[in-house]
Design an enzyme around this catalytic site. Structure first.
Site, PDB file in Angstrom:
ATOM      1  N   SER A  88       6.465  -1.861  -8.842  1.00 50.90           N
ATOM      2  CA  SER A  88       5.467  -2.233  -7.833  1.00 50.90           C
ATOM      3  C   SER A  88       4.258  -2.943  -8.439  1.00 50.90           C
ATOM      4  O   SER A  88       3.327  -3.309  -7.719  1.00 50.90           O
ATOM      5  CB  SER A  88       4.994  -0.982  -7.079  1.00 50.90           C
ATOM      6  OG  SER A  88       4.507  -0.010  -7.986  1.00 50.90           O
ATOM      7  N   HIS A 134      -7.024 -13.952  37.300  1.00 52.68           N
ATOM      8  CA  HIS A 134      -5.745 -14.672  37.444  1.00 52.68           C
ATOM      9  C   HIS A 134      -5.855 -16.103  36.913  1.00 52.68           C
ATOM     10  O   HIS A 134      -5.119 -16.976  37.339  1.00 52.68           O
ATOM     11  CB  HIS A 134      -5.273 -14.685  38.896  1.00 52.68           C
ATOM     12  CG  HIS A 134      -5.340 -13.348  39.563  1.00 52.68           C
ATOM     13  ND1 HIS A 134      -4.298 -12.463  39.599  1.00 52.68           N
ATOM     14  CD2 HIS A 134      -6.370 -12.717  40.190  1.00 52.68           C
ATOM     15  CE1 HIS A 134      -4.664 -11.359  40.236  1.00 52.68           C
ATOM     16  NE2 HIS A 134      -5.922 -11.480  40.598  1.00 52.68           N
ATOM     17  N   SER A 158      -3.655 -34.806  13.941  1.00 57.28           N
ATOM     18  CA  SER A 158      -2.201 -34.881  13.943  1.00 57.28           C
ATOM     19  C   SER A 158      -1.785 -36.008  13.017  1.00 57.28           C
ATOM     20  O   SER A 158      -2.489 -37.007  12.879  1.00 57.28           O
ATOM     21  CB  SER A 158      -1.714 -35.157  15.364  1.00 57.28           C
ATOM     22  OG  SER A 158      -0.444 -35.788  15.339  1.00 57.28           O
ATOM     23  N   GLU A 206      -5.573 -20.957  16.873  1.00 53.09           N
ATOM     24  CA  GLU A 206      -4.138 -20.749  17.055  1.00 53.09           C
ATOM     25  C   GLU A 206      -3.564 -19.846  15.971  1.00 53.09           C
ATOM     26  O   GLU A 206      -2.724 -18.973  16.233  1.00 53.09           O
ATOM     27  CB  GLU A 206      -3.405 -22.092  17.033  1.00 53.09           C
ATOM     28  CG  GLU A 206      -3.713 -22.979  18.213  1.00 53.09           C
ATOM     29  CD  GLU A 206      -3.186 -24.388  17.986  1.00 53.09           C
ATOM     30  OE1 GLU A 206      -1.990 -24.606  18.197  1.00 53.09           O
ATOM     31  OE2 GLU A 206      -3.963 -25.259  17.563  1.00 53.09           O
ATOM     32  N   TYR A 209       6.223  13.957  -1.579  1.00 59.83           N
ATOM     33  CA  TYR A 209       6.258  12.544  -1.929  1.00 59.83           C
ATOM     34  C   TYR A 209       7.684  12.024  -2.009  1.00 59.83           C
ATOM     35  O   TYR A 209       8.572  12.690  -2.526  1.00 59.83           O
ATOM     36  CB  TYR A 209       5.554  12.300  -3.278  1.00 59.83           C
ATOM     37  CG  TYR A 209       5.639  10.841  -3.710  1.00 59.83           C
ATOM     38  CD1 TYR A 209       4.715   9.910  -3.263  1.00 59.83           C
ATOM     39  CD2 TYR A 209       6.687  10.394  -4.529  1.00 59.83           C
ATOM     40  CE1 TYR A 209       4.813   8.571  -3.618  1.00 59.83           C
ATOM     41  CE2 TYR A 209       6.790   9.061  -4.895  1.00 59.83           C
ATOM     42  CZ  TYR A 209       5.853   8.158  -4.437  1.00 59.83           C
ATOM     43  OH  TYR A 209       5.959   6.844  -4.783  1.00 59.83           O
ATOM     44  N   GLN A 244       6.034   3.900  -1.762  1.00 55.02           N
ATOM     45  CA  GLN A 244       5.618   2.714  -2.507  1.00 55.02           C
ATOM     46  C   GLN A 244       5.597   1.483  -1.592  1.00 55.02           C
ATOM     47  O   GLN A 244       4.882   0.522  -1.852  1.00 55.02           O
ATOM     48  CB  GLN A 244       6.559   2.493  -3.694  1.00 55.02           C
ATOM     49  CG  GLN A 244       6.191   1.330  -4.582  1.00 55.02           C
ATOM     50  CD  GLN A 244       6.908   1.398  -5.909  1.00 55.02           C
ATOM     51  OE1 GLN A 244       6.605   2.252  -6.734  1.00 55.02           O
ATOM     52  NE2 GLN A 244       7.869   0.524  -6.124  1.00 55.02           N
ATOM     53  N   LYS A 285       2.255  -0.327   0.475  1.00 58.29           N
ATOM     54  CA  LYS A 285       1.163  -1.171  -0.013  1.00 58.29           C
ATOM     55  C   LYS A 285       1.169  -2.584   0.534  1.00 58.29           C
ATOM     56  O   LYS A 285       0.136  -3.080   0.981  1.00 58.29           O
ATOM     57  CB  LYS A 285       1.179  -1.187  -1.543  1.00 58.29           C
ATOM     58  CG  LYS A 285       0.727   0.143  -2.083  1.00 58.29           C
ATOM     59  CD  LYS A 285       0.898   0.276  -3.559  1.00 58.29           C
ATOM     60  CE  LYS A 285       0.963   1.746  -3.909  1.00 58.29           C
ATOM     61  NZ  LYS A 285       2.144   2.447  -3.298  1.00 58.29           N
TER      62      LYS A 285
HETATM   63  N1  ARG Z   1       4.232   3.300  -7.701  1.00 55.73           N
HETATM   64  C1  ARG Z   1       4.343   4.553  -7.040  1.00 55.73           C
HETATM   65  C2  ARG Z   1       3.905   4.409  -5.587  1.00 55.73           C
HETATM   66  O1  ARG Z   1       3.417   3.404  -5.237  1.00 55.73           O
HETATM   67  C3  ARG Z   1       3.486   5.572  -7.709  1.00 55.73           C
HETATM   68  C4  ARG Z   1       3.965   6.981  -7.565  1.00 55.73           C
HETATM   69  C5  ARG Z   1       5.268   7.157  -8.206  1.00 55.73           C
HETATM   70  N2  ARG Z   1       5.583   8.510  -8.409  1.00 55.73           N
HETATM   71  C6  ARG Z   1       6.758   8.892  -8.888  1.00 55.73           C
HETATM   72  N3  ARG Z   1       6.937  10.108  -9.092  1.00 55.73           N
HETATM   73  N4  ARG Z   1       7.692   8.001  -9.128  1.00 55.73           N
HETATM   74  O2  ARG Z   1       4.083   5.270  -4.781  1.00 55.73           O
END
Ligand code: ARG
Length: 444
Positions: A11, A144, A265, A278, A305, A310, A313
């Site tokens: 990421s 309207h 244009s 627009e 989690y 991820q 974001k």
């Molecule tokens: N890059 C991960 C995220 O955006 C960070 C957390 C990752 N945690 C893990 N245990 N792999 O969520």
């Protein structure tokens, strides 16, 4: 790990934009660890020194981000360890990337909301300047999309102000719930170290700590709320855009928009297109999409989690960018909007905009409103046949529709008379519009 899996799971390309928040949160965590005697003071000093260098490297554009290190957190931690050795390795004591990333996003969003509020206020302030200039400028109000009754252009602009005022309130509300500290939740269950979460929260300006460790690392409802508030905000700007596009059309010709916000244009030399409006209307769709993406991202996740998170974001960041850019450009563009009062007045005339005023007049003189409505309908038809507006009908002509009409009808039928008579809180009379602007300025 294959190259493909590495690319799929990394990421860093997008989460590196949270590097300032990551450093800030790590430094607060390190100060807490030292204060609690979990790491020695010398480690804290090393971490602070290393982080200062990392900040300098990133700002100078020489920091090397590596896909092998997956995300912003591991990239910074690895560099810290290279720079300061074991102290860097001790930073992650009592912490997990799960509570780390949740903290970073909350800090990032909080900062973004603060920036957005400044831009929103800027837009509103410029909007009020325009509303003040046009506080007494008559234009047709529509229902309207047909001419309904006279309003002032300033009054119409104040409707936009009210819409965006609620947007600001919603964002402030999102900020309040975003501003809670996840750190200390560690991976999901908390940590065995004698940490001080309140200290970290105070260091980072959080108003409180997330009170359940599982919830702290797993929920992204604050990001969803932000996208919801942003979707509504963009919906409002899309409506304003639609009106600007209509008003710029020569059939309306109610406003001019400064050339720098329009384009030509490539084939039609005469064109002046309201592209900015627009695009704001068009970009609304992507923010709706981000809201749907985040809701969908969340709905199937068991606690706590999951790596799914991820994916929070890119939608969130793009929503922030879209709202930020839209507000920045609208804040400028609104100052480049000017009214074309003659065209507004001509539209009022063609639309018999004071017909309701005539009906109200007859009602005040004792005619039941429904009968007045019918009499005025006939008067409008007559005016249309003669090609004139209602105040141009003669007294005798008007009296033929109701004997209750007398000389005093004429000021009632003028646009100015109509506007001035709607003189109550929230009404369109120029006096009320000016009072509303004063109240609005007080709220900025
Ligand atoms: N890059 C991960 C995220 O955006 C960070 C957390 C990752 N945690 C893990 N245990 N792999 O969520």
């Amino acid at each position: 790990m294959s190259e493909l899996v590495k690319r799929y799971t990394a990421s860093v390309d997008f989460d590196k934009r949270m590097w300032r928040q990551d450093v800030r949160a790590s430094l607060a965590h390190a100060r807490m660890l030292a204060r609690q005697g979990i790491i020695p003071a010398s480690d804290l000093a090393d971490i602070q020194r290393g982080m200062a260098q990392i900040v300098a490297e990133i700002e100078a554009g020489v920091f090397e981000w590596s896909l092998d290190l997956e995300d912003v957190h591991l990239n910074i931690e690895k560099r810290l360890t290279t720079l300061v050795g074991d102290a860097g390795k001790r930073l992650h004591t009592g912490r997990s990337r799960n509570d780390q990333v949740a903290t970073d996003i909350r800090l990032y969003l909080r900062d973004s909301i603060d920036d957005i509020q400044v831009l929103l206020t800027q837009f509103q302030s410029n909007l009020l300047d325009l509303a003040e200039r046009e506080a007494a400028t008559p234009m047709p109000g529509f229902t309207h999309l047909q001419v309904a009754q006279p309003i002032t252009f300033g009054h119409h602009l104040l409707a936009w102000f009210e819409m965006t005022r609620r947007d600001g309130e919603r964002l402030a509300d999102v900020r309040r719930r975003t501003n809670c500290l996840p750190l200390g939740a560690a991976a999901l269950a908390g940590t065995t170290y004698a940490i001080d979460r309140e200290f970290v929260a105070a260091e980072l300006g959080f108003e409180g700590v997330c009170e359940n460790s599982l919830d702290a690392v797993s929920d992204r409802d604050f990001a969803i709320e932000f996208c919801a508030a942003s979707a509504i905000l963009m919906m409002h700007f899309s409506r304003m855009s639609e009106e600007l596009v209509l008003w710029m059309n020569p059939r309306f010709a109610f406003v001019r928009i400064a050339d720098r916000f329009c384009t030509g244009s490539s084939i039609m030399p005469q064109k002046k297109n309201p592209d900015v409006a627009e695009l704001a209307r068009g970009k609304t769709g992507r923010v709706y999409g981000h809201l749907t993406a985040l809701l969908t991202l969340m709905k199937g996740q068991p606690l706590a989690y999951n790596k799914d998170n991820q994916e929070d974001k890119e939608p969130l960041f793009d929503a922030v960018d879209t709202v930020t850019d839209t507000l920045r450009i609208y804040a400028e563009m609104i100052s480049g909007v000017s009214a074309r009062p003659d065209n507004m007045r001509e539209a009022l005339r063609q639309g018999f905009a004071t017909a309701t005023d005539l009906a109200d007049y007859l009602t005040r003189k004792g005619l039941p409103f429904r009968d007045a409505h019918e009499a005025v309908g006939l008067a409008v038809r007559r005016a249309e046949e003669l090609g004139v507006d209602l105040p141009q009908l003669s007294l005798a002509e008007l009296q033929s529709f109701s004997p209750l009409v007398s000389e005093d009808i004429f000021p009632v039928l003028t646009v100015e008379g109509s506007l001035a008579s709607r003189n109550h809180l929230g009404g369109t009379s120029p006096d009320q519009v000016r009072a509303a602007i004063v109240r609005a300025r007080g709220r900025l």
